[in-house]
Design an enzyme around this catalytic site. Sequence first.
Site, PDB file in Angstrom:
ATOM      1  N   LYS A 184       0.817  -1.179  -0.124  1.00 16.61           N
ATOM      2  CA  LYS A 184       0.026  -0.037  -0.049  1.00 16.61           C
ATOM      3  C   LYS A 184       0.708   1.277   0.041  1.00 16.61           C
ATOM      4  CE  LYS A 184      -3.337  -2.482  -0.447  1.00 16.61           C
ATOM      5  NZ  LYS A 184      -4.210  -3.414   0.538  1.00 16.61           N
TER       6      LYS A 184
HETATM    7  C1  LIG Z   1      -5.186  -4.240   1.005  1.00 18.99           C
HETATM    8  C2  LIG Z   1      -6.612  -4.310   0.957  1.00 18.99           C
HETATM    9  C3  LIG Z   1      -7.425  -4.791   2.080  1.00 18.99           C
HETATM   10  C4  LIG Z   1      -7.188  -5.450   3.301  1.00 18.99           C
HETATM   11  O1  LIG Z   1      -6.011  -5.113   3.818  1.00 18.99           O
HETATM   12  P1  LIG Z   1      -5.021  -5.979   4.619  1.00 18.99           P
HETATM   13  O2  LIG Z   1      -4.116  -5.062   5.609  1.00 18.99           O
HETATM   14  O3  LIG Z   1      -4.302  -6.645   3.553  1.00 18.99           O
HETATM   15  O4  LIG Z   1      -6.008  -6.762   5.346  1.00 18.99           O
HETATM   16  C5  LIG Z   1      -8.874  -4.644   1.745  1.00 18.99           C
HETATM   17  N1  LIG Z   1      -9.473  -4.175   1.026  1.00 18.99           N
HETATM   18  C6  LIG Z   1      -8.732  -3.525  -0.201  1.00 18.99           C
HETATM   19  C7  LIG Z   1      -9.443  -2.964  -1.356  1.00 18.99           C
HETATM   20  C8  LIG Z   1      -7.132  -3.677  -0.254  1.00 18.99           C
HETATM   21  O5  LIG Z   1      -6.500  -3.469  -1.401  1.00 18.99           O
END
Ligand SMILES: *Cc1c(COP(=O)(O)O)cnc(C)c1O
Length: 372
Positions: A184
């Site tokens: 992210k």
């Molecule tokens: C990464 C992501 C999540 C989940 O996040 P995690 O930290 O991996 O649990 C949920 N929704 C979207 C759209 C994502 O890209």
Amino acid sequence: MSLPFLPFTRPSIDEETIAAVADVMRSGWIASGPRVLAFEAALSDYCGGRPVRVFNSGTATLEVALRLAKVGAGDTVITTPLTWVATANVILEVGATPVFVDVDPVTRNIDLDRIETAILPNTKAVIPVDLAGLPVDRDRLDAIAGKHNLRVIEDAAQSLGASWNGNRIGSTGDFISFSFHANKNLTTAEGGALVLPTDIDPGLCERLRLQGVKRFPDGGMDVDVLGGKFNLTDIAATIGLGQMKQLAGFTTRRRELARRYFSRIDPALGLGLPVADFSNSNWHMFQVLLPAGADRGKFIAAMKEKGVGVGVHYPALHLFSLYRAMGFSEGDFPHAERIGATTVTLPLFPSMQDSDVDRVCEALAASLSETV
Ligand SMILES: *Cc1c(COP(=O)(O)O)cnc(C)c1O
């Protein structure tokens, strides 16, 4: 001489952050403590002073948001089938049922024109997703939710650093969920954060995060609600604090790289391009749709052979076995299915060079000619 392999993404952790993490590890306190509080304060500051609590994943953050919104068995929640599967899994996790609404083929986000017809008497909430960091229209979304008395849990996992009409994502709206997974725009290796609305008690949010435990000044404790084990460590929070300082720079650089992609991708290749938005989107990903007839597996292999990593985010999730078993099938959400079957994510991360974009574009043209 060949260039080193270019992954589709890569975190940027500076030496200052690495040194700060080493300090925490020597401090004697590595689990949730003062660094978590400092990270929450920094995020709150970023979100216009709203209360923020951090978690060990974005998934946990979404699940707790649903619990705080009192969504459970017998309820339905509206969301998009074109997202990371976590978005829908959390709806099942709290005992509710997802209702998918197809995406707008231009934005690739949930089609706001179709939400109202999907609302049922038991619909409690909507979870919009800002795919690739391109925000869903918050004005229209909030108007629909307000009219139908729905809670909104923004899955802003990909849109930290983005904004909607000058307002940072996280500074307006109902619940906002962020993820700090390694890929992210801001990472803590794994982690997440929830921005709370004014009618929700942050204390309850904390109890849902950690076993429902309520502590008293005399050393006693009580448990009055079933909480999970979702707390973030001070080690992770320290990474987050270091990343916060770089976030604006990351977003600026991502936008520059995205602009370069638009100027370098040959329109004759027939690729489906993303919306060219350089004010709202944080360009979490640069995704193109392969032209009809191109074999995605062969394309990805050809790119890899040329030293370029390509991702797939995401196949339409209602076609996964778990969701098929619930009755979903091909043809239910045609736009999401077509995009999910043809999308590829090209490399885009802040430490990429302009020349890397050019290299990707050359590989792209050559790989397509080999695989169509
Ligand atoms: C990464 C992501 C999540 C989940 O996040 P995690 O930290 O991996 O649990 C949920 N929704 C979207 C759209 C994502 O890209």
